[in-house]
Design an enzyme around this catalytic site. Structure first.
Site, PDB file in Angstrom:
ATOM      1  N   HIS A   1      25.114  45.219  -7.367  1.00 33.21           N
ATOM      2  CA  HIS A   1      24.994  45.671  -8.748  1.00 33.21           C
ATOM      3  C   HIS A   1      25.531  47.081  -8.932  1.00 33.21           C
ATOM      4  CE1 HIS A   1      21.480  48.373  -8.046  1.00 33.21           C
ATOM      5  NE2 HIS A   1      21.085  47.467  -7.166  1.00 33.21           N
TER       6      HIS A   1
ATOM      7  N   CYS B   1      19.015  46.099  -2.019  1.00 35.15           N
ATOM      8  CA  CYS B   1      20.197  45.566  -2.694  1.00 35.15           C
ATOM      9  C   CYS B   1      21.408  46.463  -2.434  1.00 35.15           C
ATOM     10  CB  CYS B   1      19.938  45.432  -4.187  1.00 35.15           C
ATOM     11  SG  CYS B   1      18.896  44.019  -4.613  1.00 35.15           S
TER      12      CYS B   1
END
Length: 542
Positions: free
Chosen positions: A434, A453
């Site tokens: 992301h 992440c």
């Protein structure tokens, strides 16, 4: 009873496999008499009974021999196995795991059909171990490092035996087909051979006797730096005794290959890397080869490769780099290190809502809200029915981490923790790629700051490249959705494989081997495990 000689095979044996220069293998073959055949098959059945895969194969074939047949195919199979054992060290596999001397002694001593049956089973056992090691490695990665959660393409013992027995091609070709066919594996093999050759002739030479050196300096330390850079392959032969432009450029190349700031000055960090001996680099190559065997399956003509140790995310097309961006990975802390696995990217979400993970909600944000109801005001509170709840109606101190009944979400915005786009490959680890509003972190060499992440420095360009396969004008298409401000899911018409790996040593198609620090300490654990199964370096130190 006198038995006919089954076969005679001579082969060259490397010192690591057999002490003799050549070996003669003579097996006794059972006669055609029923008693001899029955005794042979009974011995095979008894020997195979201790292993399900062996037993299943031999039962299915009526206990027919794979290795001890008296025909040309039997001889070719024996020769192929012995050659594969001899070649095992070139793949970083210890010859001791396959005990060629013990196998040859067993073959020489065979005199009865039962002896021959025992040899048959022993050759199959060794074949199975070697085939697994060549195909998917010696270690079970999750048993060494819990965060390596990838599915290893392990073949069953029965499948390996049956495939080998039914293969119509030359037996030696079966062994060659087991190893990874990636260009990376072939390049790592070459790098290992080159480093071992250098190690045998003194390595990279004496360490540079200086904590740091800079352009313009001269003296014995600069000469030692020059010689070491030449030996490493970064500098053409030169007699210069001054830290001139040629040495500066060579240092820059070295720095780029080791993830350092490429300023051409041999500061303390650079000098520490330059002075590391081959005996510290070879284990990294061994570990990288083992890791490559764990990923021994088609990666996809187009795929995404995230190297955690290199803090990068790449789009690869037919093993060629199409796009690259810097990345931020999980912190080096329990529960926050990014795991290693493979999956498929199914969609991207533009203007995403951040659904705060439960662990972050109760461990980080609940204590803040208990101290100050208005803390983390950019996050909205939702009940189990998905309805937004006013903070004014909640006594946060009435709850514990276990009983807190609310979820936290952050609406789309420039301040959203996920940035303005996320790339989804749904998985039970809740890991994805992301955007991020924290752009300053990408300027650092070591970029381990997330909860697990992968954050991308150039997420929009990453999206454009992915969309280029399904949109004629990917940038206007993406920007139009982005400018709407609405949370929008864009499906990938063709799912893109994503491989999250951890490689402290990589061998690019062009240029020198790249080395990176073992930020999570994983490769150190893997090297320790490899040593326990017999892997070792040549005795010469460099």
């Amino acid at each position: 009873m006198t038995f006919a000689a089954l076969m005679t095979t001579t082969f060259r044996a490397r010192r690591a496999v057999l002490p003799a220069v050549a070996a003669l293998m003579i097996l006794a073959a059972p006669p055609s008499a029923t008693a001899g055949v029955t005794a042979f098959k009974q011995a095979v059945a008894e020997g195979a009974a201790r292993a399900d895969g062996l037993a299943a194969h031999y039962r299915a074939t009526g206990f027919e021999p794979i290795w001890t047949a008296q025909d040309d195919l039997g001889r070719a199979r024996r020769q192929a196995l012995m050659q594969a054992i001899e070649d095992a060290p070139s793949h970083g596999l210890p010859a001791s795991r396959y005990d060629a001397p013990g196998l040859m002694a067993m073959m020489r001593a065979a005199r009865t059909p039962r002896d021959l049956g025992a040899v048959e089973i022993e050759m199959s056992r060794i074949f199975i171990r070697l085939a697994h090691d060549l195909h998917t490695g010696m270690l079970t990665p999750s048993k060494v490092v819990a965060d390596i959660v990838r599915e290893i393409p392990v073949r069953s013992d029965e499948d390996l035996l049956s495939s080998f027995a039914s293969d119509q091609g030359p037996p030696a070709g079966f062994f060659r087909a087991l190893t990874p066919k990636s260009g990376e594996y072939a390049r790592l093999l070459r790098a290992k051979t080159q480093l071992e050759g250098l190690l045998a002739t003194g390595g990279w030479g004496p360490a540079v006797p200086a904590a740091s050196l800079a352009p313009g300096q001269s003296g014995p330390a600069v000469v030692a730096l020059r010689n070491r850079l030449m030996r490493m392959g970064y500098l053409d032969r030169t007699a210069t005794g001054t830290y001139d432009i040629s040495i500066q450029q060579a240092v820059q190349q070295f720095q780029s290959a080791h993830g350092l700031v490429a300023d051409g000055t041999a500061g303390s960090d650079t000098m520490a890397e330059i002075n590391k001996p081959i005996s510290e680099r070879l284990p990294m190559i061994h570990v990288a080869m083992e890791r490559e065997r764990w990923l021994n399956k088609p990666r996809g003509d187009r795929h995404i490769l995230v190297n955690l140790a290199d803090f990068t995310a790449r789009i690869m097309d037919h093993d060629r780099l199409t796009f690259e961006t810097r990345a931020v990975i999980g912190k080096d802390a329990s529960g926050q290190r990014s795991p290693e696995f493979s999956d498929e990217m199914e969609y991207m979400e533009i203007n995403p809502v951040w659904n705060v993970p439960r662990s972050i909600t109760v461990k980080e944000y609940l204590p803040q809200m208990q101290r100050n109801r208005g803390a983390v005001s950019h996050l909205k509170l939702y009940n189990s029915r998905g309805q937004q709840v006013s903070r004014a109606n909640v006594n946060f101190n009435a709850y514990t981490a276990r009983t807190f009944p609310f979820d936290l979400k952050q609406p789309p915005s420039n301040r959203n923790a996920l940035g303005l786009v996320k790339f989804m490959f749904p998985n039970k680890y809740n890991i994805y790629l992301h955007d991020t509003p924290s752009k300053n972190l990408f300027n650092r060499n070591v970029r381990a700051f997330s909860h697990g992440c992968i954050r991308l420095q150039r997420p929009f360009d990453f999206a454009y490249e992915l969309l280029s396969r399904q949109e004629a004008e990917p940038k206007p298409y993406f920007d139009r959705i982005l400018n709407s401000g609405r949370q929008t899911r864009v499906n990938m018409q063709e799912h893109v494989p994503v491989h999250i790996i951890y490689r402290t040593a990589t061998a690019p198609a062009k240029g020198p081997v790249q080395y990176r620090p073992d930020i999570y300490g994983r490769d150190g654990l893997i090297w320790d495990a490899l040593q326990k199964v017999g892997v070792s370096l040549p005795a010469v130190q460099g």
